[in-house]
Design an enzyme around this catalytic site. Structure first.
Site, PDB file in Angstrom:
ATOM      1  N   ASP A 191       2.415  -7.007  -0.057  1.00 58.34           N
ATOM      2  CA  ASP A 191       1.426  -5.960  -0.248  1.00 58.34           C
ATOM      3  C   ASP A 191       2.216  -4.661  -0.412  1.00 58.34           C
ATOM      4  O   ASP A 191       3.427  -4.625  -0.172  1.00 58.34           O
ATOM      5  CB  ASP A 191       0.495  -5.904   0.959  1.00 58.34           C
ATOM      6  CG  ASP A 191      -0.518  -4.787   0.877  1.00 58.34           C
ATOM      7  OD1 ASP A 191      -1.073  -4.556  -0.216  1.00 58.34           O
ATOM      8  OD2 ASP A 191      -0.755  -4.123   1.911  1.00 58.34           O
ATOM      9  N   ASP A 251       0.860  -0.788   0.212  1.00 64.69           N
ATOM     10  CA  ASP A 251       0.582   0.254   1.201  1.00 64.69           C
ATOM     11  C   ASP A 251       0.570  -0.322   2.611  1.00 64.69           C
ATOM     12  O   ASP A 251      -0.157  -1.268   2.904  1.00 64.69           O
ATOM     13  CB  ASP A 251      -0.757   0.920   0.898  1.00 64.69           C
ATOM     14  CG  ASP A 251      -0.742   1.602  -0.460  1.00 64.69           C
ATOM     15  OD1 ASP A 251       0.155   2.423  -0.683  1.00 64.69           O
ATOM     16  OD2 ASP A 251      -1.605   1.295  -1.292  1.00 64.69           O
TER      17      ASP A 251
END
Length: 237
Positions: free
Chosen positions: A10, A12
């Site tokens: 991922d 953020d």
């Protein structure tokens, strides 16, 4: 025995802890620039993080608090705000003010040396994710990393669509992929795609439910390397 085929990150909260001091700041500056009377506190932004995607968070916020002015064309308003927010966030990235989280560069380097596929799967704007990867990880690492971001799929996390897309595009067996996430919705998406998942707790997600995770750590420098990722996929399903 299954062999590790890919590491998927991922963006953020995983590559960089961007939410509090990156995205939230950029949203507030965009609201001010566009004359919108909204200001997201740390506490309010934490609430909105239960929804994946910046446009979706703004829609939820305005649905709950009231839309600015007449807001005759809500779609156009959200689009304009999000574009401005992305420009402001890009400025923060390019200034180098958002450092990588511990262990990210090391694990990426280990994967490149071992010829393990790399990808980033994020609900954030593709332009911002691409810039973050190139600026924070460097051009040499970035050329090894496939990016799937933004509106590339119709359904965002916790739907597994973005992870399914990465697996199909890169021709990967999901059971041989290890995902690094930092949120419950990201974890749910990864597991629904049939992938193993390591959770690195971030500032906004430390208290979320991570019972589905294969490993939960404060960051990747706490004993997480390629050997641990290989061990996860070697387990019998």
């Amino acid at each position: 025995m299954s062999m590790l085929a890919a590491l998927i990150f991922d963006c953020d909260g995983v590559l960089v802890d961007t939410e509090r001091d990156g995205h939230r700041v950029a949203f507030n500056r965009a609201f001010a620039d566009q004359g919108v009377a909204a200001q997201w506190s740390v506490e309010r932004y934490a609430e909105l993080l239960s929804v994946a995607g910046g446009k979706e968070r703004m829609i939820r916020h305005f649905d709950e608090t009231g839309w600015p002015g007449a807001a005759a064309d809500r779609e156009a308003l959200i689009k304009a705000l999000h574009k401005r927010k992305t420009d402001l966030f890009m400025e923060l990235i390019e200034a180098g003010s958002l450092p990588l989280r511990p262990g990210i560069a090391r694990l990426v380097d280990e994967a490149i040396a071992a010829d393990i596929r790399l990808a980033v799967c994020s609900t954030s704007n593709e332009r911002a994710v691409t810039a973050l990867v190139k600026v924070m990880l460097g051009a040499e690492r970035a050329r090894h990393i496939a990016i799937f971001a933004g509106d590339v799929v119709a359904a965002k996390k916790p739907d597994p669509a973005i992870y399914n897309l990465a697996a199909s595009t890169l021709v990967l067996d999901p059971g041989r992929c290890v995902v690094v996430e930092d949120s419950h919705i990201g974890l749910t998406a990864a597991k629904a795609a049939g992938m193993r998942c390591i959770v690195t707790r971030s500032a906004f997600t430390a208290e979320e439910d991570f019972r589905l995770a294969d490993i939960v750590v404060p960051d990747l420098d706490v004993g997480i390397g390629l050997a641990q990722c290989r061990a996860l996929v070697a387990r019998s399903v």
